[in-house]
Design a protein around this motif. Structure first.
Motif, PDB file in Angstrom:
ATOM      1  N   ARG A  36      -1.695   7.175 -12.259  1.00 36.01           N
ATOM      2  CA  ARG A  36      -0.950   6.021 -11.754  1.00 36.01           C
ATOM      3  C   ARG A  36      -1.789   4.951 -11.435  1.00 36.01           C
ATOM      4  N   ARG A  37      -2.908   5.151 -10.690  1.00 31.88           N
ATOM      5  CA  ARG A  37      -3.611   4.066 -10.606  1.00 31.88           C
ATOM      6  C   ARG A  37      -4.259   3.377 -11.295  1.00 31.88           C
ATOM      7  N   ALA A  38      -4.922   4.157 -12.426  1.00 37.58           N
ATOM      8  CA  ALA A  38      -5.304   3.471 -13.690  1.00 37.58           C
ATOM      9  C   ALA A  38      -4.169   2.437 -14.238  1.00 37.58           C
ATOM     10  N   ASP A  39      -3.165   3.245 -14.344  1.00 41.35           N
ATOM     11  CA  ASP A  39      -1.945   2.079 -15.001  1.00 41.35           C
ATOM     12  C   ASP A  39      -1.651   1.075 -14.350  1.00 41.35           C
ATOM     13  N   ARG A  40      -1.603   1.103 -13.079  1.00 38.58           N
ATOM     14  CA  ARG A  40      -1.203  -0.201 -12.046  1.00 38.58           C
ATOM     15  C   ARG A  40      -2.447  -1.165 -12.423  1.00 38.58           C
ATOM     16  N   PRO A 208      -3.282  -2.618  -1.085  1.00 37.24           N
ATOM     17  CA  PRO A 208      -1.880  -2.691  -0.486  1.00 37.24           C
ATOM     18  C   PRO A 208      -1.202  -1.261  -0.802  1.00 37.24           C
ATOM     19  N   PRO A 209      -0.181  -0.907   0.027  1.00 40.77           N
ATOM     20  CA  PRO A 209       0.369   0.437  -0.039  1.00 40.77           C
ATOM     21  C   PRO A 209       1.081   0.506  -1.206  1.00 40.77           C
ATOM     22  N   GLU A 210       1.067   1.729  -1.806  1.00 44.08           N
ATOM     23  CA  GLU A 210       1.794   2.141  -3.229  1.00 44.08           C
ATOM     24  C   GLU A 210       1.916   3.483  -3.151  1.00 44.08           C
ATOM     25  N   PRO A 211       2.994   3.678  -4.322  1.00 48.36           N
ATOM     26  CA  PRO A 211       3.450   5.154  -4.144  1.00 48.36           C
ATOM     27  C   PRO A 211       2.626   5.932  -5.294  1.00 48.36           C
ATOM     28  N   VAL A 246       4.125   9.101   7.295  1.00 45.17           N
ATOM     29  CA  VAL A 246       4.061   8.814   5.768  1.00 45.17           C
ATOM     30  C   VAL A 246       5.572   8.716   5.261  1.00 45.17           C
ATOM     31  N   ASP A 247       5.914   7.711   4.643  1.00 47.79           N
ATOM     32  CA  ASP A 247       6.994   7.327   4.023  1.00 47.79           C
ATOM     33  C   ASP A 247       7.391   7.992   2.867  1.00 47.79           C
ATOM     34  N   PRO A 248       8.140   8.792   2.805  1.00 43.66           N
ATOM     35  CA  PRO A 248       8.526   9.696   1.548  1.00 43.66           C
ATOM     36  C   PRO A 248       8.659   8.910   0.350  1.00 43.66           C
ATOM     37  N   GLU A 249       9.227   7.497   0.385  1.00 44.23           N
ATOM     38  CA  GLU A 249       9.430   6.568  -0.617  1.00 44.23           C
ATOM     39  C   GLU A 249       8.130   5.992  -1.129  1.00 44.23           C
ATOM     40  N   MET A 250       6.989   6.334  -0.583  1.00 45.27           N
ATOM     41  CA  MET A 250       5.859   5.478  -0.765  1.00 45.27           C
ATOM     42  C   MET A 250       4.686   6.704  -0.482  1.00 45.27           C
ATOM     43  N   PRO A 251       4.813   7.778  -1.230  1.00 40.20           N
ATOM     44  CA  PRO A 251       3.712   8.716  -0.849  1.00 40.20           C
ATOM     45  C   PRO A 251       2.349   8.482  -1.195  1.00 40.20           C
ATOM     46  N   PRO A 252       1.300   8.265  -0.275  1.00 41.39           N
ATOM     47  CA  PRO A 252       0.153   7.883  -0.651  1.00 41.39           C
ATOM     48  C   PRO A 252      -0.738   9.334  -0.881  1.00 41.39           C
ATOM     49  N   ASP A 253      -1.996   9.178  -1.389  1.00 48.27           N
ATOM     50  CA  ASP A 253      -2.903  10.462  -1.642  1.00 48.27           C
ATOM     51  C   ASP A 253      -3.788  10.452  -0.353  1.00 48.27           C
ATOM     52  N   LEU A 254      -3.636  11.283   0.494  1.00 46.48           N
ATOM     53  CA  LEU A 254      -4.570  11.364   1.643  1.00 46.48           C
ATOM     54  C   LEU A 254      -5.615  12.341   1.319  1.00 46.48           C
ATOM     55  N   SER A 256      -8.110  10.900  -1.371  1.00 42.99           N
ATOM     56  CA  SER A 256      -9.033  10.405  -2.642  1.00 42.99           C
ATOM     57  C   SER A 256      -9.931   9.166  -2.153  1.00 42.99           C
ATOM     58  N   SER A 257      -9.156   8.202  -1.830  1.00 42.50           N
ATOM     59  CA  SER A 257      -9.823   6.883  -1.449  1.00 42.50           C
ATOM     60  C   SER A 257      -9.282   6.098  -0.078  1.00 42.50           C
ATOM     61  N   GLY A 258      -8.109   6.198  -0.078  1.00 39.32           N
ATOM     62  CA  GLY A 258      -7.251   5.184   1.104  1.00 39.32           C
ATOM     63  C   GLY A 258      -7.230   4.037   0.895  1.00 39.32           C
ATOM     64  N   ARG A 259      -6.926   3.276   1.788  1.00 36.01           N
ATOM     65  CA  ARG A 259      -6.538   1.724   1.367  1.00 36.01           C
ATOM     66  C   ARG A 259      -7.602   0.871   1.972  1.00 36.01           C
ATOM     67  N   ASP A 260      -8.420   1.232   2.878  1.00 37.12           N
ATOM     68  CA  ASP A 260      -9.428   0.700   3.312  1.00 37.12           C
ATOM     69  C   ASP A 260     -10.921   0.715   2.569  1.00 37.12           C
TER      70      ASP A 260
END
Length: 270
Positions: A36-40, A208-211, A246-254, A256-260
């Motif tokens: 999903r990250r690659a496609d985005r 930025p936050p992303e599902p 955690v927003d169930p509509e925007m589930p992050p991967d806790l 792998s890399s995080g947002r920062d």
């Protein structure tokens, strides 16, 4: 103690405690997240890593992607920069196959294995990119030296601001009563690189936050496994994630890399 040995010891501290007995392997490879990250990124690139790699490709050139996964670091450059060929190195054959699917239309090679073991086979490239790999590299000096030796123009390394598994620390405390490590951090990485003779330019940025998962339940199951909990703890993990915000509509991967994030660049020597 040297900075390089400190780096190695901080990574070794992430071993699963002897008092914890995982019902299945906690070292989960979340392929869905990488896809999903690659496609985005391919659809709409963002971030300093892409920008700095693209700057070095104003003239036509080749790219070598270390820890390529599905291509989030390198394939967004294709069609937007003067990329003539891409070589992908990764240990996961399924992700390399996904890379190949997304690399249609550009000359590419797939190398299955570890860096720097495959450095000779990979050869040199104009730009070497390496996205979110260094926290899996205890022997940082030879790894980074091989990146430098492979790049004609520039090395571009992306990493989380701190070890991404630290995001799970409150849950380790909640379920096991165990304090997990707080590092290493990008600052520790920079200190180790400096000791190895590499002084990168540093750009800090925030994704930025992303599902990152299509389903919250899938994300919760990955967290459960990383916490070494049995399958029947799934509902408890979901409640704990909700308590963390955690927003169930925007589930992050806790984990792998995080947002920062931090992007490091330095000249190649090939």
């Amino acid at each position: 103690m040297t900075a390089l040995s400190t780096w190695r010891d901080l990574l070794a501290a992430w071993a699963i405690p002897e008092t914890v007995h995982p019902p299945e392997s906690p070292w989960v490879l979340p392929r869905e997240v990488f896809l999903r990250r690659a496609d985005r990124q391919i659809a709409a690139p963002i971030g300093a890593t892409h920008q700095l790699a693209a700057e070095a490709l104003q003239e036509p050139g080749t790219v070598l992607d270390i820890g390529a996964a599905a291509g989030a670091a390198s394939l967004p450059l294709v069609g937007r920069s003067n990329v003539t060929a891409v070589t992908a190195v990764d240990t996961d054959d399924e992700l390399l196959a996904a890379f190949a699917e997304r690399a249609a239309g550009v000359e590419h090679r797939l190398l299955s294995g570890r860096w720097p073991d495959l450095a000779d086979e990979a050869g040199a490239a104009d730009v070497v990119v390496c996205g979110n790999v260094v926290y899996n590299v205890p022997d940082l000096a030879p790894f980074a030296a091989a990146l430098t030796a492979a790049a004609r123009r520039r090395v571009v390394v992306e990493t989380a601001a701190r070890h991404p598994l630290t995001e799970l620390n409150p849950l380790w405390q909640r379920f096991h009563g165990i304090e997990r490590p707080e590092g290493p951090t990008a600052a520790d990485c920079l200190a180790a690189l400096a000791e190895a003779g590499i002084e990168p330019e540093v750009v800090e940025w925030r994704r930025p936050p992303e599902p990152e998962y299509a389903e919250f339940a899938t994300m919760a199951d990955v967290v459960r496994r990383r916490l070494c909990l049995p399958a029947d703890a799934a509902a408890d993990v979901e409640r704990a994630l909700a308590d963390l915000g955690v927003d169930p509509e925007m589930p992050p991967d806790l984990g792998s890399s995080g947002r920062d994030l931090v992007t490091l660049t330095w000249p190649g020597s090939a």
